[in-house]
Write a protein that holds these residues in place. Structure first.
Motif, PDB file in Angstrom:
ATOM      1  N   MET A   1       0.845  -1.170   0.000  1.00 16.87           N
ATOM      2  CA  MET A   1       0.000   0.000   0.000  1.00 16.87           C
ATOM      3  C   MET A   1       0.895   1.238   0.000  1.00 16.87           C
ATOM      4  N   ASN A   2       0.674   2.105  -0.979  1.00 15.34           N
ATOM      5  CA  ASN A   2       1.494   3.314  -1.031  1.00 15.34           C
ATOM      6  C   ASN A   2       0.808   4.454  -0.277  1.00 15.34           C
ATOM      7  N   MET A   3       1.478   5.568  -0.166  1.00 15.21           N
ATOM      8  CA  MET A   3       0.979   6.674   0.639  1.00 15.21           C
ATOM      9  C   MET A   3      -0.257   7.330   0.033  1.00 15.21           C
ATOM     10  N   THR A   4      -0.432   7.242  -1.289  1.00 16.26           N
ATOM     11  CA  THR A   4      -1.644   7.766  -1.914  1.00 16.26           C
ATOM     12  C   THR A   4      -2.861   6.993  -1.434  1.00 16.26           C
ATOM     13  N   ASP A   5      -2.723   5.671  -1.358  1.00 15.72           N
ATOM     14  CA  ASP A   5      -3.826   4.850  -0.844  1.00 15.72           C
ATOM     15  C   ASP A   5      -4.127   5.193   0.609  1.00 15.72           C
TER      16      ASP A   5
ATOM     17  N   THR B   1       5.902  12.253   0.217  1.00 12.49           N
ATOM     18  CA  THR B   1       7.049  11.358   0.242  1.00 12.49           C
ATOM     19  C   THR B   1       6.708  10.082   0.994  1.00 12.49           C
ATOM     20  N   ASP B   2       7.621   9.141   0.986  1.00  7.30           N
ATOM     21  CA  ASP B   2       7.409   7.902   1.718  1.00  7.30           C
ATOM     22  C   ASP B   2       7.826   8.003   3.184  1.00  7.30           C
TER      23      ASP B   2
END
Length: 107
Positions: free
Chosen positions: A1-5, A73-74
Motif C-alpha cells: 500500500m502506497n501513501m496515496t492509498d 514522500t514515503d
C-alpha cells in the motif's frame, strides 16, 4: 500500500466527519457531541445543532488537510501528523465545552 492509498483512506474518514456535520446541521433533535452520553437540554435546538455541525465539518476539513503531507514522500508522516490530530481533537473538545455548550444549555 502506497501513501496515496493511505491518504485516500484518511480522506474518507475526514469526509465522514464532514457528512456527520452536515447531518447534524439539519437534525430536528439536539445532537450529541460526546459518545455514549445523554444530550444536554438545549434552548435553541436549531442554532445548537448548526454550531455542532459546523464544528464537525471544520474538524473533518482540518483532518483531511493534516493528512496532505503523507502525499509528498514515503517518509512516515503519520508520526508527525498524529500529534496534529490529537491537538485538533483537544481543540474541538475545548470549543464545544467552553463555547457551544454554555451558550445553548437550557438555564
Amino acid at each position: 500500500m502506497n501513501m496515496t492509498d493511505v491518504f485516500i483512506i484518511w480522506g474518507l474518514f475526514g469526509v465522514f466527519f464532514i457528512g456527520m456535520g452536515i447531518v447534524d446541521c439539519f437534525a430536528k433533535k439536539p445532537v450529541g457531541f460526546w459518545a455514549n452520553c445523554e444530550t444536554i437540554a438545549v434552548e435553541n435546538v436549531k442554532s445548537y445543532n448548526r454550531s455542532v455541525g459546523i464544528l464537525f465539518c471544520a474538524y473533518g476539513i482540518i483532518f483531511i488537510l493534516l493528512g496532505v503531507p503523507m502525499l509528498w514522500t514515503d517518509f512516515p508522516w503519520i508520526l508527525i501528523v498524529t500529534p496534529g490530530i490529537m491537538l485538533e481533537s483537544i481543540a474541538a473538545m475545548i470549543v464545544y465545552t467552553v463555547v457551544i455548550e454554555p451558550k445553548y444549555r437550557k438555564k
